[in-house]
Motif scaffolding. Structure first.
Motif, PDB file in Angstrom:
ATOM      1  N   GLU A  81      11.301  19.357  16.684  1.00  0.00           N
ATOM      2  CA  GLU A  81      10.948  20.712  16.220  1.00  0.00           C
ATOM      3  C   GLU A  81      10.131  21.411  17.294  1.00  0.00           C
ATOM      4  O   GLU A  81       9.148  20.826  17.797  1.00  0.00           O
ATOM      5  CB  GLU A  81      10.064  20.638  14.974  1.00  0.00           C
ATOM      6  CG  GLU A  81      10.755  20.211  13.725  1.00  0.00           C
ATOM      7  CD  GLU A  81      11.250  21.405  12.906  1.00  0.00           C
ATOM      8  OE1 GLU A  81      10.436  22.310  12.632  1.00  0.00           O
ATOM      9  OE2 GLU A  81      12.446  21.429  12.577  1.00  0.00           O
ATOM     10  N   ILE A  82      10.514  22.624  17.618  1.00  0.00           N
ATOM     11  CA  ILE A  82       9.718  23.400  18.574  1.00  0.00           C
ATOM     12  C   ILE A  82       8.917  24.450  17.807  1.00  0.00           C
ATOM     13  O   ILE A  82       9.490  25.272  17.079  1.00  0.00           O
ATOM     14  CB  ILE A  82      10.611  24.066  19.638  1.00  0.00           C
ATOM     15  CG1 ILE A  82      11.372  22.992  20.427  1.00  0.00           C
ATOM     16  CG2 ILE A  82       9.777  24.939  20.577  1.00  0.00           C
ATOM     17  CD1 ILE A  82      12.335  23.538  21.467  1.00  0.00           C
ATOM     18  N   ILE A  83       7.589  24.365  17.949  1.00  0.00           N
ATOM     19  CA  ILE A  83       6.704  25.302  17.269  1.00  0.00           C
ATOM     20  C   ILE A  83       6.108  26.245  18.302  1.00  0.00           C
ATOM     21  O   ILE A  83       5.407  25.809  19.220  1.00  0.00           O
ATOM     22  CB  ILE A  83       5.608  24.544  16.501  1.00  0.00           C
ATOM     23  CG1 ILE A  83       6.285  23.716  15.397  1.00  0.00           C
ATOM     24  CG2 ILE A  83       4.577  25.513  15.914  1.00  0.00           C
ATOM     25  CD1 ILE A  83       5.416  22.719  14.745  1.00  0.00           C
ATOM     26  N   GLY A  84       6.400  27.520  18.181  1.00  0.00           N
ATOM     27  CA  GLY A  84       5.851  28.519  19.094  1.00  0.00           C
ATOM     28  C   GLY A  84       4.462  28.908  18.630  1.00  0.00           C
ATOM     29  O   GLY A  84       4.207  29.011  17.430  1.00  0.00           O
ATOM     30  N   LEU A 106       4.807  25.133  21.845  1.00  0.00           N
ATOM     31  CA  LEU A 106       4.858  26.009  23.015  1.00  0.00           C
ATOM     32  C   LEU A 106       3.772  27.067  22.873  1.00  0.00           C
ATOM     33  O   LEU A 106       3.878  27.972  22.041  1.00  0.00           O
ATOM     34  CB  LEU A 106       6.233  26.678  23.134  1.00  0.00           C
ATOM     35  CG  LEU A 106       6.341  27.767  24.220  1.00  0.00           C
ATOM     36  CD1 LEU A 106       6.103  27.175  25.611  1.00  0.00           C
ATOM     37  CD2 LEU A 106       7.696  28.460  24.158  1.00  0.00           C
ATOM     38  N   LEU A 166       4.969  35.093  24.125  1.00  0.00           N
ATOM     39  CA  LEU A 166       6.135  34.440  23.517  1.00  0.00           C
ATOM     40  C   LEU A 166       7.200  35.441  23.065  1.00  0.00           C
ATOM     41  O   LEU A 166       8.385  35.300  23.402  1.00  0.00           O
ATOM     42  CB  LEU A 166       5.657  33.596  22.326  1.00  0.00           C
ATOM     43  CG  LEU A 166       6.725  32.756  21.620  1.00  0.00           C
ATOM     44  CD1 LEU A 166       6.211  31.347  21.384  1.00  0.00           C
ATOM     45  CD2 LEU A 166       7.126  33.369  20.291  1.00  0.00           C
ATOM     46  N   TYR A 207      10.951  33.919  23.661  1.00  0.00           N
ATOM     47  CA  TYR A 207      10.948  32.476  23.400  1.00  0.00           C
ATOM     48  C   TYR A 207      11.072  32.135  21.912  1.00  0.00           C
ATOM     49  O   TYR A 207      11.322  30.985  21.573  1.00  0.00           O
ATOM     50  CB  TYR A 207       9.673  31.814  23.956  1.00  0.00           C
ATOM     51  CG  TYR A 207       9.656  31.706  25.452  1.00  0.00           C
ATOM     52  CD1 TYR A 207      10.650  30.993  26.119  1.00  0.00           C
ATOM     53  CD2 TYR A 207       8.656  32.296  26.207  1.00  0.00           C
ATOM     54  CE1 TYR A 207      10.653  30.898  27.496  1.00  0.00           C
ATOM     55  CE2 TYR A 207       8.635  32.205  27.589  1.00  0.00           C
ATOM     56  CZ  TYR A 207       9.636  31.506  28.226  1.00  0.00           C
ATOM     57  OH  TYR A 207       9.628  31.411  29.593  1.00  0.00           O
ATOM     58  N   GLN A 208      10.883  33.153  21.029  1.00  0.00           N
ATOM     59  CA  GLN A 208      11.004  32.849  19.599  1.00  0.00           C
ATOM     60  C   GLN A 208      12.394  32.305  19.267  1.00  0.00           C
ATOM     61  O   GLN A 208      12.556  31.540  18.332  1.00  0.00           O
ATOM     62  CB  GLN A 208      10.656  34.076  18.731  1.00  0.00           C
ATOM     63  CG  GLN A 208      11.687  35.188  18.706  1.00  0.00           C
ATOM     64  CD  GLN A 208      11.468  36.185  19.850  1.00  0.00           C
ATOM     65  OE1 GLN A 208      10.778  35.904  20.827  1.00  0.00           O
ATOM     66  NE2 GLN A 208      12.084  37.353  19.729  1.00  0.00           N
ATOM     67  N   ASP A 222      13.979  30.127  20.888  1.00  0.00           N
ATOM     68  CA  ASP A 222      14.003  28.678  21.159  1.00  0.00           C
ATOM     69  C   ASP A 222      13.159  27.899  20.151  1.00  0.00           C
ATOM     70  O   ASP A 222      13.145  26.669  20.194  1.00  0.00           O
ATOM     71  CB  ASP A 222      13.447  28.388  22.569  1.00  0.00           C
ATOM     72  CG  ASP A 222      14.232  29.108  23.648  1.00  0.00           C
ATOM     73  OD1 ASP A 222      15.466  29.005  23.620  1.00  0.00           O
ATOM     74  OD2 ASP A 222      13.604  29.776  24.495  1.00  0.00           O
ATOM     75  N   CYS A 223      12.397  28.638  19.306  1.00  0.00           N
ATOM     76  CA  CYS A 223      11.433  27.985  18.421  1.00  0.00           C
ATOM     77  C   CYS A 223      11.964  27.884  16.994  1.00  0.00           C
ATOM     78  O   CYS A 223      12.644  28.787  16.515  1.00  0.00           O
ATOM     79  CB  CYS A 223      10.120  28.773  18.390  1.00  0.00           C
ATOM     80  SG  CYS A 223       9.317  28.863  19.988  1.00  0.00           S
ATOM     81  N   ASP A 224      11.622  26.775  16.324  1.00  0.00           N
ATOM     82  CA  ASP A 224      11.995  26.615  14.915  1.00  0.00           C
ATOM     83  C   ASP A 224      11.034  27.373  14.013  1.00  0.00           C
ATOM     84  O   ASP A 224      11.429  27.856  12.949  1.00  0.00           O
ATOM     85  CB  ASP A 224      11.995  25.118  14.554  1.00  0.00           C
ATOM     86  CG  ASP A 224      13.024  24.372  15.377  1.00  0.00           C
ATOM     87  OD1 ASP A 224      14.224  24.573  15.140  1.00  0.00           O
ATOM     88  OD2 ASP A 224      12.625  23.610  16.292  1.00  0.00           O
ATOM     89  N   VAL A 268       7.305  30.004  14.315  1.00  0.00           N
ATOM     90  CA  VAL A 268       6.347  30.673  15.203  1.00  0.00           C
ATOM     91  C   VAL A 268       5.026  30.891  14.458  1.00  0.00           C
ATOM     92  O   VAL A 268       5.006  31.460  13.363  1.00  0.00           O
ATOM     93  CB  VAL A 268       6.885  32.018  15.733  1.00  0.00           C
ATOM     94  CG1 VAL A 268       5.809  32.737  16.557  1.00  0.00           C
ATOM     95  CG2 VAL A 268       8.126  31.798  16.601  1.00  0.00           C
TER      96      VAL A 268
END
Ligand SMILES: Nc1ncnc2c1ncn2[C@@H]1O[C@H](COP(=O)(O)OP(=O)(O)OP(=O)(O)O)[C@@H](O)[C@H]1O
Ligand SMILES: [Mg+2]
Length: 198
Positions: free
Chosen positions: A2-5, A112, A117, A122-123, A125-127, A129
């Motif tokens: 999981e990518i968290i912005g 991230l 952002l 980049y949002q 790429d994020c799951d 934010v």
């Protein structure tokens, strides 16, 4: 993975919040730290900055005079764009490499931390934010205190960014860091629990 912005305004408390995620064992990709490395001696961006802005913005030891360049670009949107044109593609490349490394290492979560952002898109790429919000008075006060800016300089830095309100409107989650350390800590702890459950 999981990518968290994680984003917010200048001095709103992004690093404070990301530190808590790091203490929980989550991987942090810090866009500001990447920018710093790129502009350090030997960094890929330094010769490009010298070419665009001249040796006047370097110190006698060849390192970047960050304060002088900051003063220039934050008072001049066209030059800020020039600097971003140099920095952003290099930052994007390093972020992608770090995401790959975290995935290879089997990290379940990567955070991230990126001040711009939304500005950089980049949002996508994020799951999720997370935006760290703060009231303007407290933000200006913390910014002056931390960086030794005058009120006018602090206002200029805040004004050069996307309005915090707009970031909050685009967030999946908002941490309000206008209050005490403890109040923020509780909000982040709740969020970590929540993400860990979904
Ligand atoms: N809840 C709080 N109470 C008091 N001071 C705080 C609190 N949160 C952060 N600070 C202080 O405010 C300043 C800004 O916080 P921090 O560095 O986390 O913000 P940031 O959003 O990462 O800033 P930048 O945009 O420059 O990266 C720091 O000096 C920090 O110690
Ligand atoms: Mg920070």
């Amino acid at each position: 993975m999981e990518i968290i912005g994680l984003t917010g305004g200048i001095a709103s408390g992004k690093s404070t919040v990301s530190e808590q995620f790091a203490q929980h064992g989550w991987a942090i990709v810090d866009a500001d730290a990447i920018a710093h490395q790129l502009t350090a001696i030997g960094g890929k961006a330094l010769p490009l900055i010298q070419e665009a802005f001249g040796v006047d913005y370097l110190q006698s030891d060849g390192s970047l005079n960050r304060r002088k360049l900051g003063r220039l670009v934050f008072a001049n949107p066209a030059l800020l764009e020039t600097l971003n044109g140099i920095m952003q593609p290099l930052i994007r490349q390093r972020i992608a490499e770090k995401f790959d490394q975290a995935a290879t290492a089997g990290q379940p979560y990567v955070v991230l931390d990126a001040p711009t952002l939304f500005e950089q898109g980049y949002q996508d790429d994020c799951d999720q934010v997370v935006v760290v919000s703060i009231d303007l008075g407290t933000q200006l006060q913390r910014l002056q205190q931390r960086d030794g800016f005058s009120l006018a300089e602090a206002r200029q830095r805040v004004a050069s960014q996307m309005p915090l309100k707009e970031k909050v409107a685009r967030a999946d989650w908002v941490i309000d860091n206008s209050g005490s350390w403890q109040a923020t800590w509780l909000q982040v702890a709740w969020l970590i629990d929540h993400f860990s459950m979904i």
